[in-house]
Enzyme design. Structure first.
Site, PDB file in Angstrom:
ATOM      1  N   ARG A  97       0.851  -1.192   0.009  1.00  0.00           N
ATOM      2  CA  ARG A  97       0.118  -0.021   0.016  1.00  0.00           C
ATOM      3  C   ARG A  97       1.002   1.347   0.010  1.00  0.00           C
ATOM      4  O   ARG A  97       0.578   2.290  -0.847  1.00  0.00           O
ATOM      5  CB  ARG A  97      -0.949   0.108   1.280  1.00  0.00           C
ATOM      6  CG  ARG A  97      -1.946   1.186   1.163  1.00  0.00           C
ATOM      7  CD  ARG A  97      -2.886   1.097   0.141  1.00  0.00           C
ATOM      8  NE  ARG A  97      -2.651   1.675  -1.184  1.00  0.00           N
ATOM      9  CZ  ARG A  97      -3.198   1.399  -2.214  1.00  0.00           C
ATOM     10  NH1 ARG A  97      -4.037   0.345  -2.485  1.00  0.00           N
ATOM     11  NH2 ARG A  97      -2.666   2.194  -3.391  1.00  0.00           N
ATOM     12  N   LYS A 132       1.896  24.951  -2.717  1.00  0.00           N
ATOM     13  CA  LYS A 132       0.642  24.335  -2.472  1.00  0.00           C
ATOM     14  C   LYS A 132       0.644  22.749  -2.759  1.00  0.00           C
ATOM     15  O   LYS A 132       0.110  22.045  -3.684  1.00  0.00           O
ATOM     16  CB  LYS A 132      -0.620  24.946  -3.485  1.00  0.00           C
ATOM     17  CG  LYS A 132      -0.596  26.428  -3.190  1.00  0.00           C
ATOM     18  CD  LYS A 132      -1.901  26.780  -4.097  1.00  0.00           C
ATOM     19  CE  LYS A 132      -2.040  28.612  -3.942  1.00  0.00           C
ATOM     20  NZ  LYS A 132      -2.850  28.875  -4.996  1.00  0.00           N
ATOM     21  N   LYS A 164       4.621  39.684  -1.751  1.00  0.00           N
ATOM     22  CA  LYS A 164       3.389  39.577  -1.953  1.00  0.00           C
ATOM     23  C   LYS A 164       2.622  40.752  -1.368  1.00  0.00           C
ATOM     24  O   LYS A 164       3.284  41.778  -0.754  1.00  0.00           O
ATOM     25  CB  LYS A 164       2.916  38.388  -1.656  1.00  0.00           C
ATOM     26  CG  LYS A 164       3.380  37.131  -2.060  1.00  0.00           C
ATOM     27  CD  LYS A 164       2.903  36.039  -1.659  1.00  0.00           C
ATOM     28  CE  LYS A 164       1.889  35.793  -2.757  1.00  0.00           C
ATOM     29  NZ  LYS A 164       1.205  34.351  -2.782  1.00  0.00           N
ATOM     30  N   GLU A 193       5.506  40.396  -6.339  1.00  0.00           N
ATOM     31  CA  GLU A 193       3.807  40.139  -6.856  1.00  0.00           C
ATOM     32  C   GLU A 193       3.307  41.778  -7.237  1.00  0.00           C
ATOM     33  O   GLU A 193       3.317  42.595  -6.277  1.00  0.00           O
ATOM     34  CB  GLU A 193       3.173  39.407  -5.946  1.00  0.00           C
ATOM     35  CG  GLU A 193       1.777  39.092  -6.231  1.00  0.00           C
ATOM     36  CD  GLU A 193       0.888  38.788  -5.222  1.00  0.00           C
ATOM     37  OE1 GLU A 193       0.868  37.331  -5.264  1.00  0.00           O
ATOM     38  OE2 GLU A 193       0.427  39.403  -4.371  1.00  0.00           O
ATOM     39  N   ASP A 214      -0.164  38.847 -10.578  1.00  0.00           N
ATOM     40  CA  ASP A 214      -1.323  38.322 -10.043  1.00  0.00           C
ATOM     41  C   ASP A 214      -2.586  38.458 -10.472  1.00  0.00           C
ATOM     42  O   ASP A 214      -3.252  39.500 -10.307  1.00  0.00           O
ATOM     43  CB  ASP A 214      -1.289  38.500  -8.603  1.00  0.00           C
ATOM     44  CG  ASP A 214      -2.297  37.682  -7.575  1.00  0.00           C
ATOM     45  OD1 ASP A 214      -2.458  36.581  -7.960  1.00  0.00           O
ATOM     46  OD2 ASP A 214      -2.891  38.527  -6.728  1.00  0.00           O
TER      47      ASP A 214
END
Length: 277
Positions: A97, A132, A164, A193, A214
């Site tokens: 597995r 992510k 950002k 960004e 963005d």
């Protein structure tokens, strides 16, 4: 290729999670019994994760033999035989597995990445991953992205400065944030960004060499490419999927980052079939 120690750490953690105090089902099989089998693909895919799967089997028993007929990065057809295995039945059953989990998950990332890479073929755009990733599998998934023909963005929060919206707001402006970044981390790559063409102009005016656009629409991306005039590398991000990808690539951006390569994946259908004894 991933550091072998990283593979070992991933496998040990996964096996410990699965086995716990012991595989009570495998104990029903005579300890002396050996068996052989094969891992088969049930659908078309791009293979990734062979080293993790093999490490899972060998961690349980160094008597297990794994012979690969397909290799990471290779396009696989349904019903293709990926590898053959032979060794102690108990060990093969215990590792099965975990080995398949790695193969199915990493092949899923490689397969999705290849779909994106194929769509942008002929443009200048390269496909990038993001942070992510599935918790605990970042390096494995980023490796799988490369198997699919994609490229890695930053690995984490330590190897690139990415300014950002909230960083810029806290610093007061793009200019101030960039100046501070260059003072504190002159050795690291820097990306900023932006959300508007005015912000792009400011970033270019202070010599930023890589800019993340963005959630720009297509007209905005085209305008950004014109304004940029090749001064910085441009990365498009946001609202990217298989239906919008080609149009984004044709605007002339250098990179397109896609969180879905590692986040929104469906495990590839693979199976381990033991040979009749």
């Amino acid at each position: 290729m991933i550091d072998p120690q990283q593979i070992a750490d991933d496998v040990i953690r996964a096996l410990d999670e699965d086995i716990g105090s012991g595989d009570v089902s495998a104990r029903l099989i005579p300890a002396e019994r050996d068996i052989s089998g094969r891992i088969l693909a049930r659908e078309n895919c791009v293979l990734a994760g062979a080293a993790w799967a093999e490490a899972a089997f060998r961690r349980i028993s160094n008597r297990i033999q794994v012979d690969w007929h397909k290799h990471d990065g290779e396009r696989i057809n349904a019903n293709d035989e990926l590898c053959t295995l032979a060794g102690p039945a108990r060990a093969l059953l215990t590792a099965e597995r975990t080995a398949l989990n790695f193969l199915q998950t990493l092949s899923a990332t490689a397969t999705v990445t290849r779909q994106y890479v194929d769509i942008v073929a002929g443009t200048r755009a390269q496909i990038l991953d993001t942070r992510k990733t599935l918790p605990g599998l970042r390096m494995a998934q980023k490796y799988a992205v490369t198997c699919g023909g994609g490229h890695n963005h930053r690995i984490g929060l330590f190897d690139m400065v990415l300014l950002k919206e909230n960083h810029i707001m806290a610093a007061g402006s793009i200019t101030a944030a960039v100046q501070t970044s260059r003072q504190i981390h002159p050795e690291l790559p820097l990306e900023v960004e932006v959300e508007t063409l005015a912000q792009l102009h400011e970033a270019l005016s202070v010599g930023v060499e890589r800019v993340l656009l963005d959630n720009f629409d297509l007209d905005g991306l085209r305008a950004a490419v014109v304004l940029n005039q090749g001064r910085a590398q441009l990365e498009a991000s946001g609202n990217v999927d298989l239906t919008t990808l080609r149009a984004i690539a044709e605007t002339g951006v250098d990179f397109i980052s896609v969180g879905g390569l590692t986040k929104n994946i469906r495990a590839i259908d693979l199976s381990l079939r033991f040979d009749p004894s």
